[in-house]
Design a protein around this motif. Structure first.
Motif, short mmCIF file in Angstrom:
data_model
loop_
_atom_site.label_atom_id
_atom_site.label_comp_id
_atom_site.label_asym_id
_atom_site.label_seq_id
_atom_site.Cartn_x
_atom_site.Cartn_y
_atom_site.Cartn_z
N ALA A 257 -34.00 51.91 37.78
CA ALA A 257 -33.29 52.00 36.51
C ALA A 257 -32.11 51.05 36.51
O ALA A 257 -31.75 50.45 37.54
N LEU A 258 -31.50 50.89 35.34
CA LEU A 258 -30.27 50.13 35.19
C LEU A 258 -29.10 51.10 35.07
O LEU A 258 -29.19 52.12 34.37
N ARG A 259 -28.00 50.78 35.73
CA ARG A 259 -26.75 51.51 35.54
C ARG A 259 -25.82 50.60 34.74
O ARG A 259 -25.40 49.56 35.23
N ILE A 260 -25.54 51.01 33.50
CA ILE A 260 -24.84 50.14 32.56
C ILE A 260 -23.48 50.73 32.21
O ILE A 260 -23.36 51.93 31.93
N GLN A 261 -22.45 49.88 32.23
CA GLN A 261 -21.12 50.26 31.76
C GLN A 261 -20.90 49.63 30.39
O GLN A 261 -21.01 48.41 30.25
N ALA A 262 -20.61 50.47 29.40
CA ALA A 262 -20.37 49.98 28.04
C ALA A 262 -18.91 50.18 27.68
O ALA A 262 -18.41 51.30 27.70
N SER A 263 -18.24 49.09 27.35
CA SER A 263 -16.82 49.18 27.00
C SER A 263 -16.62 49.52 25.53
O SER A 263 -15.54 49.96 25.14
N ASP A 264 -17.64 49.32 24.70
CA ASP A 264 -17.58 49.63 23.27
C ASP A 264 -18.74 50.57 22.96
O ASP A 264 -19.87 50.13 22.75
N PHE A 265 -18.45 51.88 22.94
CA PHE A 265 -19.50 52.89 22.78
C PHE A 265 -20.30 52.68 21.50
O PHE A 265 -21.53 52.66 21.51
N GLY A 266 -19.62 52.52 20.37
CA GLY A 266 -20.30 52.40 19.09
C GLY A 266 -21.21 51.19 19.03
O GLY A 266 -22.37 51.29 18.61
N ARG A 267 -20.70 50.03 19.43
CA ARG A 267 -21.51 48.81 19.38
C ARG A 267 -22.69 48.88 20.33
O ARG A 267 -23.80 48.49 19.99
N PHE A 268 -22.46 49.41 21.54
CA PHE A 268 -23.53 49.44 22.53
C PHE A 268 -24.69 50.33 22.07
O PHE A 268 -25.86 49.98 22.25
N THR A 269 -24.39 51.47 21.46
CA THR A 269 -25.46 52.38 21.02
C THR A 269 -26.30 51.77 19.91
O THR A 269 -27.47 52.14 19.74
N GLU A 270 -25.73 50.84 19.14
CA GLU A 270 -26.52 50.12 18.14
C GLU A 270 -27.26 48.94 18.77
O GLU A 270 -28.39 48.63 18.40
N LEU A 271 -26.60 48.28 19.73
CA LEU A 271 -27.16 47.08 20.34
C LEU A 271 -28.41 47.37 21.17
O LEU A 271 -29.40 46.62 21.11
N LEU A 272 -28.37 48.44 21.97
CA LEU A 272 -29.45 48.69 22.93
C LEU A 272 -30.83 48.76 22.26
O LEU A 272 -31.75 48.03 22.67
N PRO A 273 -31.05 49.57 21.24
CA PRO A 273 -32.39 49.59 20.63
C PRO A 273 -32.75 48.28 19.94
O PRO A 273 -33.93 47.89 19.91
N GLN A 274 -31.76 47.59 19.38
CA GLN A 274 -32.04 46.30 18.73
C GLN A 274 -32.54 45.27 19.73
O GLN A 274 -33.52 44.56 19.48
N VAL A 275 -31.86 45.19 20.87
CA VAL A 275 -32.24 44.23 21.91
C VAL A 275 -33.63 44.57 22.46
O VAL A 275 -34.47 43.68 22.67
N ALA A 276 -33.86 45.85 22.72
CA ALA A 276 -35.16 46.26 23.25
C ALA A 276 -36.29 45.90 22.28
O ALA A 276 -37.33 45.37 22.68
N ARG A 277 -36.08 46.14 20.99
CA ARG A 277 -37.10 45.83 20.00
C ARG A 277 -37.34 44.32 19.89
O ARG A 277 -38.47 43.86 19.83
#
Length: 303
Positions: A257-277
């Protein structure tokens, strides 16, 4: 619906300040009271239960002072942490004695003992009880008059897993029925499962209040950590690492797995599914690894 209000309340013993200018409201439902040893939890519970007077400030139940007001004991049941009990009595005799103090008969005691599943041992001397059994008979004594407020100081101490589950189910039902239930515990996983609301005290001061996940998200000075499994971890890491919302990524080979540190909670939660798609990557697991109550509590204590 009964509410306990603690308003700018302090309590000291000589030169030792146990509770320092605490303000909180305990309402219907199940509330967990958290804090390290010596934080002031027991002192707060003792003031809410009418066993200690505030040095300054007020502790009230539905607007009426608790200290020196014997009428409040019709509404409050207390399960103290201390072990001292009348060991020469049987469990039934102990609960009946408390029922009689409230002007109730033996039937109330029988109902309370049945509620905590202690009928099988009710005629044994308390001296022969295990610690978990003592906890349950104290609980029966506190419930005998069907109080609207229940205050429990480390109630799970000494209970086996089955007894803990039974007590957790009982407290949930009481909270769902609109009673005001406050309990302190050092077993953080169980507080996380049981409490709809938490109050945290550290070194006698009120450190935090509310849902522990919301409290965690208010900690903007600390990165949010996630455990992420996907169909292509390395490609996902490469796509995420360049975004400013991601402050660090570690490939955990052992966990796969990946262990990820996100400094911007709101942006990261939107970014992750967008990048994966965008990269045709399937997300298999996305799990916050530091939103447990234990993690939040550790942050608050260290603050």
């Amino acid at each position: 619906m009964t509410t306990i209000d603690i308003d700018h309340t302090s309590r000291w013993f000589g030169n030792v300040v146990a509770v320092n200018d605490v303000t909180m409201r305990i309402g219907p439902g199940v509330t967990g009271l958290l804090g390290p040893n010596g934080a002031g939890k027991s002192t707060l519970i003792n003031m809410m239960g009418g066993f200690l007077a505030p040095s300054t400030g007020t502790v009230t139940i539905d607007g009426s002072p608790i200290w020196g007001n014997e009428q409040v004991y019709r509404q409050i049941g207390v399960v103290p942490e201390r072990e001292a009990m009348y060991d020469f009595l049987t469990g039934r005799e102990f609960v009946v004695a408390n029922a009689e103090l409230h002007g109730l008969d033996d039937a109330a005691a029988r109902r309370a003992l049945a509620t905590v599943e202690m009928e099988y041992a009710q005629d044994r001397k308390i001296a022969t009880y295990s610690k978990g059994m003592r906890q349950r008979v104290k609980m029966a004594s506190a419930l005998v008059h069907e109080p609207s407020v229940l205050l429990l100081d480390e109630p799970f101490n000494g209970m086996d897993p089955r007894q803990r589950m039974q007590l957790m189910d009982l407290l949930r039902r009481m909270g769902d029925d609109g009673r005001t239930v406050l309990f302190s515990s050092h077993i953080l996983e169980e507080v996380e499962q049981l409490a709809s609301h938490i109050e945290v005290v550290v070194a006698g001061r009120h450190a935090a209040s509310g849902d522990f996940r919301k409290i965690r998200r208010l900690m903007t000075d600390r990165p949010h950590r996630y455990l992420v499994r996907s169909s292509d971890d390395r490609a996902l890491a490469a796509a995420l690492i360049g975004d400013p919302s991601t402050s660090g990524i570690e490939v955990d080979v052992q966990e796969g797995a990946l262990r990820i540190q996100a400094s911007d909670f709101g942006r990261f939660t939107e970014l992750l599914p967008q990048v994966a798609r965008a990269h045709g990557i399937r997300l298999l697991t996305v799990s916050p690894s530091d939103e447990s109550l234990e993690s939040v509590f550790s942050y608050l204590v260290a603050a």
